[in-house]
Write a protein that holds these residues in place. Structure first.
Motif, PDB file in Angstrom:
ATOM      1  N   ALA A 119       0.673  -1.326   0.025  1.00 55.78           N
ATOM      2  CA  ALA A 119       0.079  -0.047  -0.022  1.00 55.78           C
ATOM      3  C   ALA A 119       0.880   1.200  -0.064  1.00 55.78           C
ATOM      4  CB  ALA A 119      -0.832   0.012   1.292  1.00 55.78           C
ATOM      5  N   ALA A 120       2.054   1.078   0.825  1.00 56.70           N
ATOM      6  CA  ALA A 120       2.743   2.247   0.698  1.00 56.70           C
ATOM      7  C   ALA A 120       3.707   2.685  -0.479  1.00 56.70           C
ATOM      8  CB  ALA A 120       3.782   2.161   1.875  1.00 56.70           C
ATOM      9  N   LEU A 121       3.976   1.560  -1.288  1.00 56.70           N
ATOM     10  CA  LEU A 121       4.449   1.712  -2.468  1.00 56.70           C
ATOM     11  C   LEU A 121       3.473   2.082  -3.699  1.00 56.70           C
ATOM     12  CD1 LEU A 121       6.698  -1.411  -2.558  1.00 56.70           C
ATOM     13  CD2 LEU A 121       7.543   0.961  -2.730  1.00 56.70           C
ATOM     14  N   ARG A 138       1.807   7.144  -6.808  1.00 59.26           N
ATOM     15  CA  ARG A 138       0.969   8.196  -7.171  1.00 59.26           C
ATOM     16  C   ARG A 138       1.703   9.518  -6.659  1.00 59.26           C
ATOM     17  NH1 ARG A 138      -2.764   4.488  -4.919  1.00 59.26           N
ATOM     18  NH2 ARG A 138      -2.898   5.836  -2.978  1.00 59.26           N
ATOM     19  N   GLY A 139       2.957   9.683  -6.061  1.00 59.60           N
ATOM     20  CA  GLY A 139       3.590  10.660  -5.503  1.00 59.60           C
ATOM     21  C   GLY A 139       3.179  11.390  -4.272  1.00 59.60           C
ATOM     22  N   GLU A 140       2.637  10.246  -3.640  1.00 58.66           N
ATOM     23  CA  GLU A 140       2.430  10.672  -2.005  1.00 58.66           C
ATOM     24  C   GLU A 140       3.367  10.116  -1.331  1.00 58.66           C
ATOM     25  OE1 GLU A 140      -1.365   8.934  -0.780  1.00 58.66           O
ATOM     26  OE2 GLU A 140      -2.304   9.821  -2.907  1.00 58.66           O
ATOM     27  N   ASP A 177      10.315   2.388  11.425  1.00 60.57           N
ATOM     28  CA  ASP A 177       9.419   3.444  11.124  1.00 60.57           C
ATOM     29  C   ASP A 177       9.681   3.514   9.455  1.00 60.57           C
ATOM     30  OD1 ASP A 177       7.316   4.949  10.698  1.00 60.57           O
ATOM     31  OD2 ASP A 177       8.201   6.459  11.635  1.00 60.57           O
ATOM     32  N   THR A 178       9.159   3.212   8.385  1.00 56.05           N
ATOM     33  CA  THR A 178       9.603   3.153   7.015  1.00 56.05           C
ATOM     34  C   THR A 178       8.942   4.012   6.259  1.00 56.05           C
ATOM     35  OG1 THR A 178       9.912   0.855   7.394  1.00 56.05           O
ATOM     36  CG2 THR A 178      10.188   1.652   5.194  1.00 56.05           C
ATOM     37  N   VAL A 179       9.682   4.998   5.604  1.00 53.36           N
ATOM     38  CA  VAL A 179       8.984   6.050   4.687  1.00 53.36           C
ATOM     39  C   VAL A 179       9.429   5.804   3.297  1.00 53.36           C
ATOM     40  CG1 VAL A 179       9.113   8.555   4.149  1.00 53.36           C
ATOM     41  CG2 VAL A 179       9.162   7.739   6.439  1.00 53.36           C
ATOM     42  N   VAL A 180       8.402   5.636   2.579  1.00 55.50           N
ATOM     43  CA  VAL A 180       8.823   5.421   0.839  1.00 55.50           C
ATOM     44  C   VAL A 180       8.332   6.655   0.028  1.00 55.50           C
ATOM     45  CG1 VAL A 180       7.933   3.701  -0.936  1.00 55.50           C
ATOM     46  CG2 VAL A 180       7.854   2.858   1.277  1.00 55.50           C
ATOM     47  N   ASN A 181       9.257   6.955  -0.782  1.00 59.31           N
ATOM     48  CA  ASN A 181       9.149   7.955  -1.682  1.00 59.31           C
ATOM     49  C   ASN A 181       9.561   7.773  -2.954  1.00 59.31           C
ATOM     50  OD1 ASN A 181       8.319  10.529  -2.621  1.00 59.31           O
ATOM     51  ND2 ASN A 181      10.035  11.642  -1.630  1.00 59.31           N
ATOM     52  N   GLU A 182       9.012   8.251  -4.071  1.00 54.36           N
ATOM     53  CA  GLU A 182       9.414   8.096  -5.750  1.00 54.36           C
ATOM     54  C   GLU A 182      10.553   8.999  -5.939  1.00 54.36           C
ATOM     55  OE1 GLU A 182       7.514   6.617  -9.852  1.00 54.36           O
ATOM     56  OE2 GLU A 182       6.620   8.062  -8.565  1.00 54.36           O
ATOM     57  N   THR A 183      11.491   8.365  -6.708  1.00 53.21           N
ATOM     58  CA  THR A 183      12.424   9.625  -6.881  1.00 53.21           C
ATOM     59  C   THR A 183      12.143  10.421  -8.223  1.00 53.21           C
ATOM     60  OG1 THR A 183      13.381   7.900  -8.757  1.00 53.21           O
ATOM     61  CG2 THR A 183      14.326   7.736  -6.436  1.00 53.21           C
ATOM     62  N   GLY A 202      11.353   5.788 -12.043  1.00 50.80           N
ATOM     63  CA  GLY A 202      10.408   4.742 -11.412  1.00 50.80           C
ATOM     64  C   GLY A 202      11.060   4.107 -10.310  1.00 50.80           C
ATOM     65  N   ARG A 203      12.231   4.633 -10.072  1.00 48.71           N
ATOM     66  CA  ARG A 203      12.776   3.982  -8.613  1.00 48.71           C
ATOM     67  C   ARG A 203      12.122   4.577  -7.357  1.00 48.71           C
ATOM     68  NH1 ARG A 203      18.921   4.830  -9.882  1.00 48.71           N
ATOM     69  NH2 ARG A 203      18.240   6.841 -10.397  1.00 48.71           N
ATOM     70  N   PHE A 204      12.463   3.923  -6.217  1.00 49.78           N
ATOM     71  CA  PHE A 204      11.806   4.494  -5.127  1.00 49.78           C
ATOM     72  C   PHE A 204      12.861   4.369  -4.118  1.00 49.78           C
ATOM     73  CE2 PHE A 204       8.380   2.165  -7.161  1.00 49.78           C
ATOM     74  CZ  PHE A 204       7.372   3.011  -7.104  1.00 49.78           C
ATOM     75  N   ILE A 205      12.853   5.361  -3.200  1.00 45.67           N
ATOM     76  CA  ILE A 205      13.851   5.579  -1.938  1.00 45.67           C
ATOM     77  C   ILE A 205      13.224   5.163  -0.874  1.00 45.67           C
ATOM     78  CG2 ILE A 205      14.957   7.126  -0.463  1.00 45.67           C
ATOM     79  CD1 ILE A 205      16.387   6.990  -3.096  1.00 45.67           C
ATOM     80  N   VAL A 206      13.299   4.190  -0.148  1.00 47.03           N
ATOM     81  CA  VAL A 206      12.959   3.605   1.101  1.00 47.03           C
ATOM     82  C   VAL A 206      13.947   3.964   2.371  1.00 47.03           C
ATOM     83  CG1 VAL A 206      11.980   1.444   2.570  1.00 47.03           C
ATOM     84  CG2 VAL A 206      11.954   1.791   0.023  1.00 47.03           C
ATOM     85  N   VAL A 207      13.397   4.698   3.316  1.00 48.60           N
ATOM     86  CA  VAL A 207      14.059   5.057   4.617  1.00 48.60           C
ATOM     87  C   VAL A 207      13.460   4.386   5.695  1.00 48.60           C
ATOM     88  CG1 VAL A 207      15.171   6.824   5.900  1.00 48.60           C
ATOM     89  CG2 VAL A 207      14.991   7.092   3.313  1.00 48.60           C
ATOM     90  N   ALA A 208      14.085   3.598   6.422  1.00 53.00           N
ATOM     91  CA  ALA A 208      13.516   2.911   7.711  1.00 53.00           C
ATOM     92  C   ALA A 208      14.390   3.406   8.981  1.00 53.00           C
ATOM     93  CB  ALA A 208      13.617   1.279   7.666  1.00 53.00           C
TER      94      ALA A 208
END
Length: 774
Positions: A262-264, A269-271, A290-296, A301-307
């Protein structure tokens, strides 16, 4: 000169400058080709011409080529300081080589052999190209070498008779200028590329350092959610294998994967989205993130995941929750948990409270356990000893109850239990197990502590529809257990409520009287009964008795507020107020010259505690300039039996030393041994009114009274009889040799305002009696 040859007009860092200069040792194919080509041309020239200049040129080229190859070979393993010297040497050798090529070409052009001249010119042109390609990192050196190779060619062209060669001599400067421009242009491009590359490397290194130093786990996922970067090693997490190359979902535990998906999806969608996940190490330790997901932002189409690791925070939260529901000393649940369980039990048993107490159904009961004499244990062994006792009691209570029963500490030395019990028999069985556990002594260092406890019990929900009613019922039962002698269990009965209400009413009345200052001392005279030289019936003193006015203005005795005397704070406050009033009255009588003798004041165990009135009696007498003989201190036998008996003994001896007489009240009704009469500074014995009232009716009363009088006289003590109400009792006491009488026969207790008149009337009546007898 060599510094100038190797330097550049561009501003570059020292590492880049060194890298540019090291071009002297690079491009080996071009370098070797140039050496071989120049030697080969010289050899051809020497073979065709067979003259000394050409043979010398060939030898020079061969020797110079070997030396240059040796220098390049040495540079591969040279330390930095030697490498710097080799650069300077190589630059000089390069210029020498270029000049040798130019001079050799000059010889070929002036030889008249046009085949040889053509070969030499073509070879020189090729080598100039090689010079430019190999040395554009050091453009000054390339320019000097080009000039050294082509300038002799231009001179040689002018020296020949062939017109076409002279045209070449004119073109060569233009060619050299073009070559110089190209070399410097290539150099600037190279410097720009090298500088940019170095900056990129530094930036990459900095970013990697930042990521590696970041305490947060940082992952980069491709568009297929494959991990392509991780700043953490597998052993730092719960993974057994490297993270890079794995599917992101495979790293997570099954229960966390829906939240991650759901987070991905939201990130796509840019959220900016987040979720909480947990890794479990092979050892069983859990790591919370506590994991934050953001698109580059590069449209890849890559994602940055910071936990962020929140394990410590989670543990702190769990600890805080635990502490909010548990007692830190014993580890037992606290009052909050008890109340929750009580509410749950009341909901489960809803409607059962409507049954009569004889129709109980199987349910639960609340037990309140209170340690007997816990304060004495704290006082003698310190708080450490008290803590050891409380922890041991907690463990034993848990051992005594069944599975599913609750043991909670509600504060201080009080525990509460919710147990499965539907009738009195089950409760007594549980109490028996508790007392069985408590029989085993508790060790604290080299001291042995015995733990006694009183228990009050109530049934849930028969003894109340709500939590507070059930707890109040158990408290009332506990009060009854303590009043009945402690170390026992009492089950709540409605009749107990009446006793508690009476107790509370007494406490309330006492506080009201103290606050409104309606407590007043009354005084009952003590009369001399006989004995040689003093059997004249005179008043020798008074006993101060407490009286108080209720809300209706009626004067009441101490029995109506007797519960207040068991309250350690209230009893001391009453005693202090009474002493102050008594001293005020004594001060007035002394000033008026009233012969009141002395005033006997009753004190209790609480008055001997630090800060009690006994500690301040001497100071108060001194402050009012009153003699110590105007007061007597009356104590009962239970004061001697109190756990603070040593303090009592020291206080009484101090008072006696300063002239205050000590009376032992109600002698014969308690449990004091005869040794107390010698251990404590007792001056007077008071025979209890219960013996005096039975004189003439029971022979035992007369015998006991006579024994007490004789015992007192044998010990040199004055004996006072309380409760004298008839002439017959007085005559019997006189016959037994009793020293002093006190009772209604002489007067009832009176307010201070009537004492002076009573003394005068008594003295007048006594004088008239003596006249009649005379």
């Amino acid at each position: 000169m060599t510094h100038w040859l190797l330097s550049t007009g561009e501003k570059v860092s020292a590492p880049i400058a060194a890298q540019l200069a090291n071009g002297l040792f690079g491009s080996l194919p071009i370098f070797i080709g140039g050496v071989i080509n120049s030697v080969a041309v010289a050899a051809v020239a020497a073979g065709r011409m067979h003259t000394a200049p050409f043979i010398g040129w060939m030898v020079f080229e061969a020797v110079l080529g070997l030396v240059r190859i040796g220098v390049v070979q040495s540079s591969h393993s040279a330390p930095p300081e030697k490498l710097e010297r080799l650069r300077h040497l190589a630059s000089l050798l390069s210029v020498a080589w270029a000049a040798s090529v130019g001079i050799g070409t000059l010889l070929c052009l002036t030889s008249g052999d046009w085949v040889l001249a053509t070969i030499a010119c073509l070879s020189t042109a090729a080598m100039v190209c090689g010079i430019c390609l190999r040395n554009f990192g050091t453009p000054r050196l390339a320019a000097v070498m080009t000039f050294a190779a082509l300038a002799p060619c231009a001179v040689g062209g002018l020296m020949t008779q062939e017109p076409s060669l002279r045209i070449i001599s004119v073109q060569l400067p233009i060619f050299m200028t073009t070559i110089f421009s190209a070399s410097f242009g290539l150099h600037r491009m190279l410097v720009s590329w090298m500088t940019t590359t170095a900056e990129l490397k530094r930036s990459k290194a900095l970013n990697e350092t930042i990521l590696q130093s970041n305490p947060d786990l940082t992952l980069i996922l491709d568009e297929n959610h494959q991990i392509i970067f991780s700043n953490r090693m597998p052993e730092q997490l719960a993974c057994q294998s490297a993270l890079v190359g794995r599917d992101f979902y495979s790293v997570l535990e099954e229960k966390d994967r829906p939240a991650a998906a759901a987070a991905l999806a939201r990130a796509q969608r840019g959220e900016l989205s987040s979720f909480t996940t947990c890794f479990t190490r092979p050892s069983g330790e859990k790591l919370w993130f506590d994991t934050v997901v953001n698109e580059t932002s590069d449209a890849s189409g890559r994602f940055i995941v910071v936990a962020r690791d929140i394990t410590r925070q989670k543990h702190s939260e769990e600890r805080a929750i635990w502490m909010a529901h548990h007692d830190t000393l014993t580890g037992l649940p606290n009052r909050a948990v008890l109340q929750e369980r009580l509410d749950a039990a009341l909901v489960t048993g809803d409607g059962a409270h409507e049954l009569s107490r004889d129709d109980r159904v199987a349910g639960h009961a609340l037990l309140i356990v209170d340690v007997d004499n816990f304060k004495a244990i704290n006082d003698t062994l310190g708080h450490d000893g008290g803590d050891v006792l409380l922890r041991a009691l907690a463990a034993r209570l848990c051992a005594a109850v069944g599975h599913g029963d609750l043991v909670a500490r509600t504060g201080g030395d009080e525990f509460a239990l919710i147990v499965a019990a539907g009738d009195a028999e089950a409760l007594h069985s549980i109490a028996a197990r508790i007392y069985e556990e408590l029989r085993e002594p508790i060790l604290h260092g080299d001291r042995v502590m015995e733990c006694g406890a009183s228990i009050g019990a109530s049934f849930i929900p028969q003894d109340g529809p709500g939590r507070s009613e059930v707890m109040k019922a158990a408290d009332i039962a506990l009060y009854a257990a303590k009043a009945a002698g402690r170390a026992q269990m009492k089950i709540f009965e409605p009749a107990m409520m009446d006793e508690v209400e009476r107790h509370q009413a007494m406490i309330t009345a006492a506080r009201f009287a103290l606050k409104r200052k309606t407590i007043v001392p009354h005084y009952q005279p003590k009369v001399c009964l006989g004995g040689e030289g003093r059997g004249d019936g005179r008043i020798v003193g008074f006993e101060a008795l407490l009286r108080w006015r209720d809300r209706d203005g009626h004067v009441r005795g101490p029995d109506a507020i007797k519960a207040a005397f068991n309250d350690p704070i209230l009893s001391v406050a009453i005693s202090d107020y009474m002493l102050e009033m008594i001293l005020n009255d004594i001060e007035g009588w002394v000033a008026a010259g009233v012969p009141f003798g002395h005033i006997a004041v009753n004190v209790t165990s609480g008055d001997f505690r630090p800060g009690g009135i006994v500690e301040t009696v001497l100071d108060r007498l001194k402050a009012r300039d009153l003699p110590a003989s105007c007061l007597q201190i009356e104590v009962t036998e239970d004061v001697f039996l109190d756990k603070g008996a040593l303090d009592v003994e020291r206080a009484l001896k101090r008072l006696s030393h300063h002239g205050l007489r000590i009376a032992l009240d109600d002698f014969g009704t308690g449990y004091a041994s005869l040794s107390h009469l010698t251990q404590f500074p007792v001056d007077l014995l008071k025979i209890d009114r219960s013996f005096i009232g039975q004189m003439g009716a029971k022979g035992d009363a007369e015998a006991i009274s006579s024994i007490v009088i004789n015992l007192g006289h044998c010990l040199g003590l004055e004996v006072i009889a309380e409760g004298v109400e008839t002439i017959q009792q007085q005559e019997q006491l006189i016959a037994m040799g009793c020293d002093t009488g006190q009772g209604y026969l002489y007067a009832r207790a009176m307010p201070a305002t009537e004492v002076a008149a009573h003394v005068r009337e008594h003295e007048t009546a006594r004088a008239l009696l003596h006249l009649r007898q005379a």
